[in-house]
Scaffold this motif. Structure first.
Motif, PDB file in Angstrom:
ATOM      1  N   ASP A 104      49.455  44.779  29.353  1.00  0.00           N
ATOM      2  CA  ASP A 104      48.548  45.935  29.397  1.00  0.00           C
ATOM      3  C   ASP A 104      47.204  45.614  28.750  1.00  0.00           C
ATOM      4  O   ASP A 104      46.152  45.996  29.259  1.00  0.00           O
ATOM      5  N   ILE A 105      47.236  44.899  27.631  1.00  0.00           N
ATOM      6  CA  ILE A 105      46.004  44.500  26.947  1.00  0.00           C
ATOM      7  C   ILE A 105      45.193  43.553  27.831  1.00  0.00           C
ATOM      8  O   ILE A 105      43.980  43.720  27.989  1.00  0.00           O
ATOM      9  N   ALA A 106      45.873  42.576  28.425  1.00  0.00           N
ATOM     10  CA  ALA A 106      45.184  41.608  29.289  1.00  0.00           C
ATOM     11  C   ALA A 106      44.551  42.299  30.495  1.00  0.00           C
ATOM     12  O   ALA A 106      43.414  41.972  30.875  1.00  0.00           O
ATOM     13  N   LEU A 107      45.246  43.260  31.082  1.00  0.00           N
ATOM     14  CA  LEU A 107      44.681  43.972  32.232  1.00  0.00           C
ATOM     15  C   LEU A 107      43.467  44.807  31.828  1.00  0.00           C
ATOM     16  O   LEU A 107      42.495  44.909  32.589  1.00  0.00           O
ATOM     17  N   ALA A 108      43.505  45.400  30.638  1.00  0.00           N
ATOM     18  CA  ALA A 108      42.337  46.158  30.153  1.00  0.00           C
ATOM     19  C   ALA A 108      41.144  45.234  29.956  1.00  0.00           C
ATOM     20  O   ALA A 108      40.003  45.607  30.242  1.00  0.00           O
ATOM     21  N   ILE A 109      41.402  44.022  29.486  1.00  0.00           N
ATOM     22  CA  ILE A 109      40.331  43.032  29.325  1.00  0.00           C
ATOM     23  C   ILE A 109      39.804  42.615  30.695  1.00  0.00           C
ATOM     24  O   ILE A 109      38.593  42.539  30.914  1.00  0.00           O
ATOM     25  N   LEU A 110      40.711  42.370  31.624  1.00  0.00           N
ATOM     26  CA  LEU A 110      40.322  41.962  32.975  1.00  0.00           C
ATOM     27  C   LEU A 110      39.407  42.989  33.637  1.00  0.00           C
ATOM     28  O   LEU A 110      38.448  42.638  34.317  1.00  0.00           O
ATOM     29  N   LEU A 111      39.663  44.276  33.374  1.00  0.00           N
ATOM     30  CA  LEU A 111      38.935  45.333  34.065  1.00  0.00           C
ATOM     31  C   LEU A 111      37.872  46.012  33.209  1.00  0.00           C
ATOM     32  O   LEU A 111      37.357  47.063  33.594  1.00  0.00           O
ATOM     33  N   HIS A 112      37.488  45.386  32.085  1.00  0.00           N
ATOM     34  CA  HIS A 112      36.483  46.036  31.226  1.00  0.00           C
ATOM     35  C   HIS A 112      35.075  45.955  31.798  1.00  0.00           C
ATOM     36  O   HIS A 112      34.174  46.633  31.330  1.00  0.00           O
ATOM     37  N   THR A 113      34.887  45.145  32.786  1.00  0.00           N
ATOM     38  CA  THR A 113      33.587  45.030  33.449  1.00  0.00           C
ATOM     39  C   THR A 113      33.814  44.909  34.943  1.00  0.00           C
ATOM     40  O   THR A 113      34.848  44.391  35.373  1.00  0.00           O
ATOM     41  N   ASP A 114      32.865  45.396  35.709  1.00  0.00           N
ATOM     42  CA  ASP A 114      32.986  45.264  37.157  1.00  0.00           C
ATOM     43  C   ASP A 114      31.968  44.272  37.709  1.00  0.00           C
ATOM     44  O   ASP A 114      31.745  44.201  38.895  1.00  0.00           O
ATOM     45  N   SER A 115      31.387  43.478  36.829  1.00  0.00           N
ATOM     46  CA  SER A 115      30.317  42.570  37.255  1.00  0.00           C
ATOM     47  C   SER A 115      30.785  41.508  38.240  1.00  0.00           C
ATOM     48  O   SER A 115      29.978  40.972  38.986  1.00  0.00           O
ATOM     49  N   TYR A 116      32.050  41.205  38.274  1.00  0.00           N
ATOM     50  CA  TYR A 116      32.553  40.167  39.174  1.00  0.00           C
ATOM     51  C   TYR A 116      33.389  40.746  40.320  1.00  0.00           C
ATOM     52  O   TYR A 116      33.849  40.023  41.191  1.00  0.00           O
ATOM     53  N   LEU A 117      33.589  42.058  40.313  1.00  0.00           N
ATOM     54  CA  LEU A 117      34.418  42.681  41.341  1.00  0.00           C
ATOM     55  C   LEU A 117      33.608  43.007  42.586  1.00  0.00           C
ATOM     56  O   LEU A 117      32.413  43.276  42.499  1.00  0.00           O
ATOM     57  N   PRO A 118      34.267  43.017  43.747  1.00  0.00           N
ATOM     58  CA  PRO A 118      33.555  43.431  44.963  1.00  0.00           C
ATOM     59  C   PRO A 118      33.202  44.914  44.880  1.00  0.00           C
ATOM     60  O   PRO A 118      33.752  45.643  44.060  1.00  0.00           O
ATOM     61  N   GLU A 119      32.279  45.344  45.726  1.00  0.00           N
ATOM     62  CA  GLU A 119      31.859  46.746  45.751  1.00  0.00           C
ATOM     63  C   GLU A 119      33.053  47.650  46.047  1.00  0.00           C
ATOM     64  O   GLU A 119      33.980  47.264  46.731  1.00  0.00           O
ATOM     65  N   GLY A 120      32.997  48.859  45.517  1.00  0.00           N
ATOM     66  CA  GLY A 120      34.050  49.833  45.788  1.00  0.00           C
ATOM     67  C   GLY A 120      34.694  50.307  44.506  1.00  0.00           C
ATOM     68  O   GLY A 120      34.518  49.707  43.444  1.00  0.00           O
ATOM     69  N   ASP A 121      35.431  51.373  44.632  1.00  0.00           N
ATOM     70  CA  ASP A 121      36.091  51.958  43.473  1.00  0.00           C
ATOM     71  C   ASP A 121      37.451  51.318  43.252  1.00  0.00           C
ATOM     72  O   ASP A 121      38.169  50.998  44.201  1.00  0.00           O
ATOM     73  N   LEU A 122      37.788  51.178  42.009  1.00  0.00           N
ATOM     74  CA  LEU A 122      39.078  50.645  41.603  1.00  0.00           C
ATOM     75  C   LEU A 122      39.664  51.623  40.613  1.00  0.00           C
ATOM     76  O   LEU A 122      38.992  52.020  39.658  1.00  0.00           O
ATOM     77  N   HIS A 123      40.884  52.036  40.832  1.00  0.00           N
ATOM     78  CA  HIS A 123      41.520  52.963  39.894  1.00  0.00           C
ATOM     79  C   HIS A 123      41.837  52.220  38.599  1.00  0.00           C
ATOM     80  O   HIS A 123      42.452  51.159  38.624  1.00  0.00           O
ATOM     81  N   LYS A 124      41.400  52.786  37.487  1.00  0.00           N
ATOM     82  CA  LYS A 124      41.677  52.211  36.166  1.00  0.00           C
ATOM     83  C   LYS A 124      42.479  53.216  35.366  1.00  0.00           C
ATOM     84  O   LYS A 124      42.177  54.412  35.384  1.00  0.00           O
ATOM     85  N   ASP A 125      43.491  52.706  34.645  1.00  0.00           N
ATOM     86  CA  ASP A 125      44.259  53.617  33.803  1.00  0.00           C
ATOM     87  C   ASP A 125      43.446  53.944  32.552  1.00  0.00           C
ATOM     88  O   ASP A 125      42.342  53.415  32.344  1.00  0.00           O
ATOM     89  N   THR A 126      43.980  54.805  31.702  1.00  0.00           N
ATOM     90  CA  THR A 126      43.234  55.296  30.537  1.00  0.00           C
ATOM     91  C   THR A 126      42.869  54.169  29.582  1.00  0.00           C
ATOM     92  O   THR A 126      41.741  54.117  29.085  1.00  0.00           O
ATOM     93  N   LEU A 127      43.795  53.260  29.312  1.00  0.00           N
ATOM     94  CA  LEU A 127      43.499  52.135  28.411  1.00  0.00           C
ATOM     95  C   LEU A 127      42.351  51.301  28.974  1.00  0.00           C
ATOM     96  O   LEU A 127      41.423  50.940  28.249  1.00  0.00           O
TER      97      LEU A 127
END
Length: 177
Positions: A104-127
């Motif tokens: 869970d911690i690693a996934l929160a780190i992975l998704l803390h920025t969208d600078s490398y993600l393709p365009e579009g919305d990604l569902h993020k959990d609360t953490l």
């Protein structure tokens, strides 16, 4: 009972190496923001402070040929969240963190920025939302938040204080009769 404290994470040589590179003052400030946001949201503050502390440990140093920090090259090419998630997961597992918590911690780190993600919305959990927000709360233009300094004795004091706050927040409320 927490198996791994924030101090365990902070003092590990791997964390020290990468926190020195990405900015200890920023990491600690983000951990404090994440604690407050987690308590407000009613989620586990232990996971939030660990993810926020480690969120930038995947940073690579981008410099020009003349030795100047190249912020624009960094913004266009950096994938530090991917490397940081991997490093954090490995570190947490080595320290004895519960595997689900480490993931869970690693996934929160992975998704803390969208600078490398393709365009579009990604569902993020609360953490994941909290770690992103904590990072944004401490940002400075041009990435200068990574260069703020903090005295090591003050950093240790703040980590100890935050560990105590997390422990208190995790204690069940005692009723007075």
């Amino acid at each position: 009972m927490r198996k791994v404290t924030l101090m365990d994470v902070y003092t590990h040589p791997v964390a020290q190496k990468y926190l020195n590179r990405s900015g200890k003052a920023h990491a600690i400030a983000c951990a404090y923001h994440a604690f407050k946001l987690a308590v407000q949201a009613g989620i586990n503050p232990d996971l939030a402070v660990k993810a926020a502390l480690l969120h930038d440990i995947g940073h690579y140093e981008w410099y020009t040929a003349g030795g100047e920090w190249d912020y624009e090259t960094y913004r266009r090419n950096d994938i530090h969240a991917i490397k940081g998630a991997e490093r954090a997961h490995k570190l947490l597992i080595r320290l004895g963190e519960e595997p689900k918590a480490a993931k869970d911690i690693a996934l929160a780190i992975l998704l803390h920025t969208d600078s490398y993600l393709p365009e579009g919305d990604l569902h993020k959990d609360t953490l994941q939302q909290i770690v992103k927000k904590a990072d944004e709360m401490d940002e400075e233009p041009g990435g200068h938040h990574h260069y703020r300094q903090i005295d090591e004795s003050l950093a240790m004091k703040k980590i100890t204080e935050l560990d105590q706050k997390v422990q208190q927040a995790l204690q069940p409320m005692k009723r007075s009769v």
